[in-house]
Scaffold this motif. Structure first.
Motif, PDB file in Angstrom:
ATOM      1  N   VAL A 118       0.826  -1.206   0.000  1.00 32.55           N
ATOM      2  CA  VAL A 118       0.000   0.000   0.000  1.00 32.55           C
ATOM      3  C   VAL A 118       0.863   1.261   0.000  1.00 32.55           C
ATOM      4  O   VAL A 118       0.549   2.251  -0.687  1.00 32.55           O
ATOM      5  N   ALA A 119       1.960   1.247   0.748  1.00 31.73           N
ATOM      6  CA  ALA A 119       2.856   2.403   0.788  1.00 31.73           C
ATOM      7  C   ALA A 119       3.420   2.689  -0.598  1.00 31.73           C
ATOM      8  O   ALA A 119       3.571   3.859  -0.991  1.00 31.73           O
ATOM      9  N   LYS A 120       3.707   1.643  -1.359  1.00 30.98           N
ATOM     10  CA  LYS A 120       4.208   1.816  -2.713  1.00 30.98           C
ATOM     11  C   LYS A 120       3.116   2.382  -3.629  1.00 30.98           C
ATOM     12  O   LYS A 120       3.372   3.292  -4.423  1.00 30.98           O
ATOM     13  N   PRO A 126       8.524   7.027   2.076  1.00 31.07           N
ATOM     14  CA  PRO A 126       9.437   7.805   2.933  1.00 31.07           C
ATOM     15  C   PRO A 126       8.773   8.346   4.206  1.00 31.07           C
ATOM     16  O   PRO A 126       9.468   8.878   5.073  1.00 31.07           O
ATOM     17  N   LEU A 127       7.446   8.226   4.306  1.00 30.27           N
ATOM     18  CA  LEU A 127       6.718   8.837   5.429  1.00 30.27           C
ATOM     19  C   LEU A 127       6.367   7.857   6.540  1.00 30.27           C
ATOM     20  O   LEU A 127       5.787   8.252   7.549  1.00 30.27           O
ATOM     21  N   LEU A 128       6.736   6.602   6.394  1.00 34.64           N
ATOM     22  CA  LEU A 128       6.201   5.565   7.289  1.00 34.64           C
ATOM     23  C   LEU A 128       6.576   5.766   8.756  1.00 34.64           C
ATOM     24  O   LEU A 128       5.830   5.341   9.642  1.00 34.64           O
ATOM     25  N   GLN A 129       7.689   6.423   9.044  1.00 35.05           N
ATOM     26  CA  GLN A 129       8.087   6.603  10.439  1.00 35.05           C
ATOM     27  C   GLN A 129       7.669   7.960  11.009  1.00 35.05           C
ATOM     28  O   GLN A 129       7.907   8.241  12.180  1.00 35.05           O
ATOM     29  N   ARG A 130       7.024   8.771  10.195  1.00 36.03           N
ATOM     30  CA  ARG A 130       6.552  10.063  10.697  1.00 36.03           C
ATOM     31  C   ARG A 130       5.226   9.898  11.448  1.00 36.03           C
ATOM     32  O   ARG A 130       4.517   8.902  11.289  1.00 36.03           O
ATOM     33  N   ARG A 131       4.899  10.944  12.226  1.00 33.11           N
ATOM     34  CA  ARG A 131       3.600  10.991  12.895  1.00 33.11           C
ATOM     35  C   ARG A 131       2.691  11.961  12.142  1.00 33.11           C
ATOM     36  O   ARG A 131       3.175  12.818  11.384  1.00 33.11           O
ATOM     37  N   PRO A 132       1.365  11.856  12.330  1.00 35.23           N
ATOM     38  CA  PRO A 132       0.429  12.695  11.563  1.00 35.23           C
ATOM     39  C   PRO A 132       0.731  14.191  11.625  1.00 35.23           C
ATOM     40  O   PRO A 132       0.545  14.901  10.630  1.00 35.23           O
ATOM     41  N   ALA A 133       1.196  14.696  12.778  1.00 37.16           N
ATOM     42  CA  ALA A 133       1.471  16.129  12.917  1.00 37.16           C
ATOM     43  C   ALA A 133       2.591  16.589  11.988  1.00 37.16           C
ATOM     44  O   ALA A 133       2.707  17.788  11.696  1.00 37.16           O
ATOM     45  N   GLN A 134       3.407  15.654  11.519  1.00 38.94           N
ATOM     46  CA  GLN A 134       4.530  15.988  10.638  1.00 38.94           C
ATOM     47  C   GLN A 134       4.162  15.884   9.157  1.00 38.94           C
ATOM     48  O   GLN A 134       5.024  16.018   8.299  1.00 38.94           O
ATOM     49  N   LEU A 135       2.875  15.658   8.870  1.00 37.80           N
ATOM     50  CA  LEU A 135       2.424  15.448   7.494  1.00 37.80           C
ATOM     51  C   LEU A 135       1.579  16.618   7.003  1.00 37.80           C
ATOM     52  O   LEU A 135       0.915  17.300   7.783  1.00 37.80           O
ATOM     53  N   SER A 136       1.582  16.829   5.691  1.00 44.39           N
ATOM     54  CA  SER A 136       0.677  17.810   5.081  1.00 44.39           C
ATOM     55  C   SER A 136      -0.724  17.201   4.986  1.00 44.39           C
ATOM     56  O   SER A 136      -0.920  16.002   5.210  1.00 44.39           O
ATOM     57  N   GLY A 137      -1.698  18.041   4.608  1.00 42.75           N
ATOM     58  CA  GLY A 137      -3.064  17.542   4.469  1.00 42.75           C
ATOM     59  C   GLY A 137      -3.184  16.430   3.441  1.00 42.75           C
ATOM     60  O   GLY A 137      -3.856  15.422   3.656  1.00 42.75           O
ATOM     61  N   GLY A 138      -2.500  16.602   2.317  1.00 43.43           N
ATOM     62  CA  GLY A 138      -2.549  15.574   1.284  1.00 43.43           C
ATOM     63  C   GLY A 138      -1.907  14.270   1.730  1.00 43.43           C
ATOM     64  O   GLY A 138      -2.390  13.182   1.420  1.00 43.43           O
ATOM     65  N   ARG A 140      -1.688  13.214   4.877  1.00 41.12           N
ATOM     66  CA  ARG A 140      -2.600  12.592   5.852  1.00 41.12           C
ATOM     67  C   ARG A 140      -3.740  11.854   5.142  1.00 41.12           C
ATOM     68  O   ARG A 140      -4.140  10.777   5.570  1.00 41.12           O
ATOM     69  N   GLN A 141      -4.221  12.472   4.058  1.00 40.55           N
ATOM     70  CA  GLN A 141      -5.300  11.823   3.316  1.00 40.55           C
ATOM     71  C   GLN A 141      -4.831  10.513   2.705  1.00 40.55           C
ATOM     72  O   GLN A 141      -5.550   9.514   2.702  1.00 40.55           O
ATOM     73  N   ARG A 142      -3.600  10.470   2.234  1.00 38.38           N
ATOM     74  CA  ARG A 142      -3.059   9.220   1.675  1.00 38.38           C
ATOM     75  C   ARG A 142      -2.936   8.146   2.742  1.00 38.38           C
ATOM     76  O   ARG A 142      -3.193   6.964   2.488  1.00 38.38           O
ATOM     77  N   VAL A 143      -2.535   8.565   3.951  1.00 36.77           N
ATOM     78  CA  VAL A 143      -2.420   7.599   5.051  1.00 36.77           C
ATOM     79  C   VAL A 143      -3.795   7.031   5.393  1.00 36.77           C
ATOM     80  O   VAL A 143      -3.952   5.824   5.600  1.00 36.77           O
ATOM     81  N   ALA A 144      -4.810   7.911   5.447  1.00 34.83           N
ATOM     82  CA  ALA A 144      -6.162   7.441   5.724  1.00 34.83           C
ATOM     83  C   ALA A 144      -6.634   6.468   4.645  1.00 34.83           C
ATOM     84  O   ALA A 144      -7.278   5.453   4.940  1.00 34.83           O
ATOM     85  N   MET A 145      -6.290   6.753   3.388  1.00 34.42           N
ATOM     86  CA  MET A 145      -6.640   5.829   2.302  1.00 34.42           C
ATOM     87  C   MET A 145      -5.868   4.527   2.438  1.00 34.42           C
ATOM     88  O   MET A 145      -6.415   3.437   2.197  1.00 34.42           O
ATOM     89  N   GLY A 146      -4.600   4.608   2.852  1.00 36.14           N
ATOM     90  CA  GLY A 146      -3.794   3.400   3.042  1.00 36.14           C
ATOM     91  C   GLY A 146      -4.376   2.488   4.100  1.00 36.14           C
ATOM     92  O   GLY A 146      -4.395   1.259   3.947  1.00 36.14           O
ATOM     93  N   ARG A 147      -4.869   3.074   5.173  1.00 38.56           N
ATOM     94  CA  ARG A 147      -5.486   2.284   6.246  1.00 38.56           C
ATOM     95  C   ARG A 147      -6.711   1.518   5.733  1.00 38.56           C
ATOM     96  O   ARG A 147      -6.996   0.406   6.171  1.00 38.56           O
ATOM     97  N   ALA A 148      -7.426   2.138   4.781  1.00 39.71           N
ATOM     98  CA  ALA A 148      -8.575   1.449   4.188  1.00 39.71           C
ATOM     99  C   ALA A 148      -8.140   0.377   3.204  1.00 39.71           C
ATOM    100  O   ALA A 148      -8.690  -0.721   3.167  1.00 39.71           O
TER     101      ALA A 148
END
Length: 365
Positions: A118-120, A126-138, A140-148
């Protein structure tokens, strides 16, 4: 093959207030179904009913050929992406994505494989070790989609997932979602109030108003053959021009008479529609009103109109006139010589015309 989602005669009420009225929707495997309508039309409530987050008052919901009407959300084999992203702030991106699998008891090897896949797909490696506060809005949206995505569900549900993003990023994310859908061939139900978003993403659109479905169709069907005045006005930017007119019939067909500001009438001859009532509302998209000489064809008719407003918009120029007591917008080429207060000869393409009944708003042709 059974439909992925089949909703029959669904009603939803809060006490005596009906929110959804006789909803019938079917989507096939691989469909990207968009629920669109103004705020308060019931689209998010319908999505929550599909997810099982809201109990329904009547009707049935089948997912993947199984009756899920009264099944709890966790057992519906769906994945939902919310407007607010709903990420765990203390967890890394990787843990946010794998948390649901961990709760369900998926083994660590499978979690790692799914995470890498999913990360690919979402280009967030490159973002897998970051926390949500360190991410842009876009991001964060990708992470939410990845979780789904790691759930590999039968049905994805998206509740206005791009509404928190700025305009430029929304356009980029729409493209990414389109690519993702084409790659995965996933079955998606997507809620938005943005009709441009609906037109660009959907394979099938459901237009809603006041808890009632107004029209179901492909983007082309919804845009070119709106079922009623509401759909014609809501879908499209600028909206379809809706002009009151009188119809006079003779041996050659229908003569469409439209009042102008100067007290004279603009007359268009339609040889194809001979069964129109005396009073109609004409629907023409702005791009179907061109400057004379830029549109050819047997159904193209020209008439001189007074220009009220000229709005340059880069590649296009929008020119506004008044016909039938309504402001009428034409989408012209950028180099037009139209000037406010001047006359301009417009070419009306009657091959693209829609007719509506003034009282009911229903389409006539």
């Amino acid at each position: 093959m059974a439909p992925i989602l089949n909703i029959q005669n669904l009603y939803k009420s809060y006490g005596s207030v009906e929110i959804l009225k006789d909803i019938n929707v079917t989507i096939e495997p691989g469909d990207f179904l968009v629920l669109v309508g103004p705020s308060g039309c019931g689209k998010s409530t319908l999505l929550n009913c599909i997810a099982g987050l809201e109990p329904i008052t009547g009707g049935s919901i089948d997912i993947g050929g199984q009756d899920m009407t009264h099944v709890s959300p966790k057992d519906r084999n769906i994945a939902m992406v919310f407007q607010s992203y709903a990420l765990y702030p203390t967890m890394s991106v990787a843990k946010n994505i794998t948390f649901g699998m961990k709760v369900r008891g998926v083994n660590a090897t499978m979690q790692a494989e799914k995470l890498a896949e999913v990360a690919k797909q979402l280009q967030i490696e490159p973002l897998l070790q970051r926390r949500p506060a360190q991410l842009s809005g876009g991001q964060r949206q990708r992470v939410a989609m990845g979780r789904a995505l790691v759930r590999d569900p039968k049905l994805f549900l998206f509740d206005e997932p791009l509404s928190n993003l700025d305009a430029k990023l929304r356009v980029e994310m729409r493209t990414e979602m389109k690519k993702l859908h084409q790659k995965l061939n996933a079955s998606i139900v997507y809620v938005t109030h943005d009709q441009i978003e609906a037109m660009t993403l959907a394979t099938k659109i459901v237009v809603m108003k006041g808890g009632v479905i107004q029209q179901i169709g492909t983007p082309s069907e919804i845009y070119n053959k709106p079922a009623n005045l509401f759909v014609a006005d809501f879908m499209g930017s600028p909206a379809m021009n809706l002009i009151p007119a009188r119809v006079h019939k003779d041996a050659s067909g229908s003569r469409i008479e439209i009042e102008r500001e100067d007290g004279q009438s603009l007359v268009l001859n339609d040889a194809h529609h001979t069964n129109l009532p005396e009073d109609v509302i004409i629907g023409l998209r702005p791009e179907d009103i061109a400057e004379a000489g830029y549109r050819q064809g047997d159904d193209v008719q020209s008439a001189v109109c007074l220009v009220d407003v000229v709005e340059p918009a880069g590649a296009d120029t929008y020119v506004v006139s008044k016909l039938g007591g309504k402001e009428v917008t034409a989408r012209l080429h950028a180099e037009t010589n139209a000037t406010p207060g001047g006359n301009l000869t417009f070419a009306f393409d009657l091959a693209k015309v829609s007719y509506f009944a003034p009282k009911t708003g229903e389409r006539l042709n």
